[in-house]
Design a protein around this motif. Sequence first.
Motif, mmCIF file in Angstrom:
data_model
loop_
_atom_site.group_PDB
_atom_site.id
_atom_site.type_symbol
_atom_site.label_atom_id
_atom_site.label_comp_id
_atom_site.label_asym_id
_atom_site.label_seq_id
_atom_site.Cartn_x
_atom_site.Cartn_y
_atom_site.Cartn_z
ATOM 1 N N ILE A 1 0.846 -1.198 0.000
ATOM 2 C CA ILE A 1 0.000 0.000 0.000
ATOM 3 C C ILE A 1 0.881 1.247 0.000
ATOM 4 C CG2 ILE A 1 -1.710 1.309 1.325
ATOM 5 C CD1 ILE A 1 -2.774 -1.442 2.311
ATOM 6 N N SER A 2 2.006 1.178 0.707
ATOM 7 C CA SER A 2 2.950 2.312 0.761
ATOM 8 C C SER A 2 3.433 2.677 -0.628
ATOM 9 C CB SER A 2 4.169 1.956 1.612
ATOM 10 O OG SER A 2 3.812 1.666 2.912
ATOM 11 N N ILE A 3 3.735 1.676 -1.403
ATOM 12 C CA ILE A 3 4.208 1.921 -2.761
ATOM 13 C C ILE A 3 3.103 2.568 -3.590
ATOM 14 C CG2 ILE A 3 4.958 0.792 -4.896
ATOM 15 C CD1 ILE A 3 6.480 -1.192 -3.019
ATOM 16 N N GLY A 4 1.880 2.075 -3.427
ATOM 17 C CA GLY A 4 0.751 2.624 -4.173
ATOM 18 C C GLY A 4 0.449 4.071 -3.835
ATOM 19 N N THR A 5 0.528 4.410 -2.559
ATOM 20 C CA THR A 5 0.246 5.799 -2.171
ATOM 21 C C THR A 5 1.450 6.697 -2.438
ATOM 22 O OG1 THR A 5 0.868 5.320 0.109
ATOM 23 C CG2 THR A 5 -1.468 5.221 -0.422
ATOM 24 N N GLY A 6 2.625 6.191 -2.191
ATOM 25 C CA GLY A 6 3.834 6.987 -2.373
ATOM 26 C C GLY A 6 4.088 7.359 -3.817
ATOM 27 N N VAL A 7 3.728 6.488 -4.724
ATOM 28 C CA VAL A 7 3.973 6.778 -6.140
ATOM 29 C C VAL A 7 3.117 7.958 -6.603
ATOM 30 C CG1 VAL A 7 2.285 5.215 -7.229
ATOM 31 C CG2 VAL A 7 4.470 5.660 -8.347
ATOM 32 N N ASP A 8 1.955 8.140 -5.995
ATOM 33 C CA ASP A 8 1.120 9.286 -6.366
ATOM 34 C C ASP A 8 1.820 10.604 -6.063
ATOM 35 O OD1 ASP A 8 -0.853 7.552 -7.161
ATOM 36 O OD2 ASP A 8 -2.035 7.748 -5.332
ATOM 37 N N TYR A 9 2.443 10.687 -4.890
ATOM 38 C CA TYR A 9 3.154 11.910 -4.518
ATOM 39 C C TYR A 9 4.350 12.142 -5.442
ATOM 40 C CZ TYR A 9 0.468 11.485 -0.180
ATOM 41 O OH TYR A 9 -0.531 11.375 0.738
ATOM 42 N N THR A 10 5.033 11.073 -5.785
ATOM 43 C CA THR A 10 6.197 11.173 -6.664
ATOM 44 C C THR A 10 5.784 11.649 -8.055
ATOM 45 O OG1 THR A 10 7.311 9.433 -5.419
ATOM 46 C CG2 THR A 10 8.140 9.880 -7.626
ATOM 47 N N ILE A 11 4.727 11.070 -8.589
ATOM 48 C CA ILE A 11 4.240 11.464 -9.915
ATOM 49 C C ILE A 11 3.775 12.916 -9.897
ATOM 50 C CG2 ILE A 11 2.394 11.097 -11.611
ATOM 51 C CD1 ILE A 11 2.629 8.074 -10.915
ATOM 52 N N HIS A 12 3.039 13.278 -8.865
ATOM 53 C CA HIS A 12 2.554 14.655 -8.734
ATOM 54 C C HIS A 12 3.735 15.633 -8.751
ATOM 55 C CE1 HIS A 12 -0.402 17.489 -6.427
ATOM 56 N NE2 HIS A 12 0.364 18.176 -7.230
ATOM 57 N N PHE A 13 4.755 15.334 -7.970
ATOM 58 C CA PHE A 13 5.929 16.194 -7.893
ATOM 59 C C PHE A 13 6.638 16.287 -9.248
ATOM 60 C CE2 PHE A 13 10.318 17.264 -7.227
ATOM 61 C CZ PHE A 13 10.243 18.320 -6.334
ATOM 62 N N LEU A 14 6.891 15.127 -9.866
ATOM 63 C CA LEU A 14 7.618 15.112 -11.137
ATOM 64 C C LEU A 14 6.865 15.846 -12.246
ATOM 65 C CD1 LEU A 14 9.107 11.518 -11.244
ATOM 66 C CD2 LEU A 14 10.362 13.670 -11.091
ATOM 67 N N GLU A 15 5.560 15.666 -12.306
ATOM 68 C CA GLU A 15 4.788 16.334 -13.357
ATOM 69 C C GLU A 15 4.824 17.845 -13.184
ATOM 70 O OE1 GLU A 15 3.501 15.172 -16.239
ATOM 71 O OE2 GLU A 15 4.595 13.395 -15.613
ATOM 72 N N ARG A 16 4.722 18.308 -11.937
ATOM 73 C CA ARG A 16 4.793 19.754 -11.712
ATOM 74 C C ARG A 16 6.189 20.283 -12.042
ATOM 75 N NH1 ARG A 16 1.754 24.177 -11.990
ATOM 76 N NH2 ARG A 16 2.995 25.844 -11.099
ATOM 77 N N MET A 17 7.202 19.501 -11.702
ATOM 78 C CA MET A 17 8.570 19.921 -11.999
ATOM 79 C C MET A 17 8.782 20.006 -13.514
ATOM 80 S SD MET A 17 11.926 18.767 -10.078
ATOM 81 C CE MET A 17 13.250 19.926 -9.958
ATOM 82 N N LYS A 18 8.208 19.075 -14.261
ATOM 83 C CA LYS A 18 8.305 19.135 -15.721
ATOM 84 C C LYS A 18 7.676 20.417 -16.260
ATOM 85 C CE LYS A 18 8.116 14.211 -16.892
ATOM 86 N NZ LYS A 18 7.257 13.222 -17.584
ATOM 87 N N ILE A 19 6.546 20.802 -15.687
ATOM 88 C CA ILE A 19 5.871 22.031 -16.112
ATOM 89 C C ILE A 19 6.785 23.229 -15.860
ATOM 90 C CG2 ILE A 19 3.961 23.606 -15.544
ATOM 91 C CD1 ILE A 19 2.270 21.019 -15.056
ATOM 92 N N GLN A 20 7.415 23.254 -14.701
ATOM 93 C CA GLN A 20 8.312 24.360 -14.365
ATOM 94 C C GLN A 20 9.519 24.393 -15.302
ATOM 95 O OE1 GLN A 20 5.755 25.818 -11.968
ATOM 96 N NE2 GLN A 20 7.689 26.849 -12.229
ATOM 97 N N LEU A 21 10.057 23.231 -15.630
ATOM 98 C CA LEU A 21 11.206 23.183 -16.538
ATOM 99 C C LEU A 21 10.817 23.631 -17.939
ATOM 100 C CD1 LEU A 21 12.853 19.895 -15.275
ATOM 101 C CD2 LEU A 21 13.789 22.207 -15.054
ATOM 102 N N ARG A 22 9.632 23.235 -18.397
ATOM 103 C CA ARG A 22 9.164 23.664 -19.717
ATOM 104 C C ARG A 22 8.946 25.176 -19.756
ATOM 105 N NH1 ARG A 22 5.374 19.017 -19.584
ATOM 106 N NH2 ARG A 22 6.463 17.354 -20.666
ATOM 107 N N ALA A 23 8.639 25.753 -18.586
ATOM 108 C CA ALA A 23 8.439 27.205 -18.503
ATOM 109 C C ALA A 23 9.770 27.951 -18.511
ATOM 110 C CB ALA A 23 7.652 27.545 -17.242
ATOM 111 N N GLY A 24 10.888 27.207 -18.448
ATOM 112 C CA GLY A 24 12.199 27.838 -18.546
ATOM 113 C C GLY A 24 12.990 27.899 -17.253
ATOM 114 N N ASP A 25 12.446 27.332 -16.167
ATOM 115 C CA ASP A 25 13.193 27.313 -14.910
ATOM 116 C C ASP A 25 14.381 26.367 -15.006
ATOM 117 O OD1 ASP A 25 11.232 28.938 -13.904
ATOM 118 O OD2 ASP A 25 10.374 27.452 -12.542
ATOM 119 N N ASP A 26 15.473 26.686 -14.305
ATOM 120 C CA ASP A 26 16.550 25.708 -14.160
ATOM 121 C C ASP A 26 16.136 24.736 -13.043
ATOM 122 O OD1 ASP A 26 16.831 27.219 -11.884
ATOM 123 O OD2 ASP A 26 18.960 27.623 -12.124
ATOM 124 N N LEU A 27 16.938 23.700 -12.803
ATOM 125 C CA LEU A 27 16.540 22.665 -11.839
ATOM 126 C C LEU A 27 16.267 23.223 -10.447
ATOM 127 C CD1 LEU A 27 18.718 19.527 -12.679
ATOM 128 C CD2 LEU A 27 16.245 19.743 -12.809
#
Length: 144
Positions: free
Chosen positions: A30-56
């Motif tokens: 269950i930990s893996i199932g719930t934890g992956v949601d937070y990871t995906i949420h974070f990564l997708e938002r970070m991709k949006i920020q990078l596409r907007a021109g932010d550095d890491l």
Amino acid sequence: PLAFTVVLNFGLIRLMGGEINTSTMMVASISIGTGVDYTIHFLERMKIQLRAGDDLSRAYVNTVMSSGKAILLNATAVALGFLVLIFSVFLPQMMMGILMAATMFFSSIGALILLPALIILTKPKFLTRLSAEAMAGKAAVIRN
């Protein structure tokens, strides 16, 4: 971050004097199932920020300021929901409540602190490429 959560959960089980058995192994899945949601949420938002021109590093700050709040709020709400189980007289249910609340804490911290640290250290191509593409796009707009 998911392995971090599972290892910390098993450590918590041992600290509390419990044993790793079939019931606690279910918490790991269950930990893996719930934890992956937070990871995906974070990564997708970070991709949006990078596409907007932010550095890491700027993308990390902007991601934490937006999605980080949502991840922490969600983790807190779910953890509090599971903590109701600590009032159970049935020990396995009580342990499940404690472990799931801990899972929410560990997985959100893993997504907000451990994952970005790994990203900044390793600079994976699937993320750095987005930043480079955004910079090239901005340069092309400026030239035109």
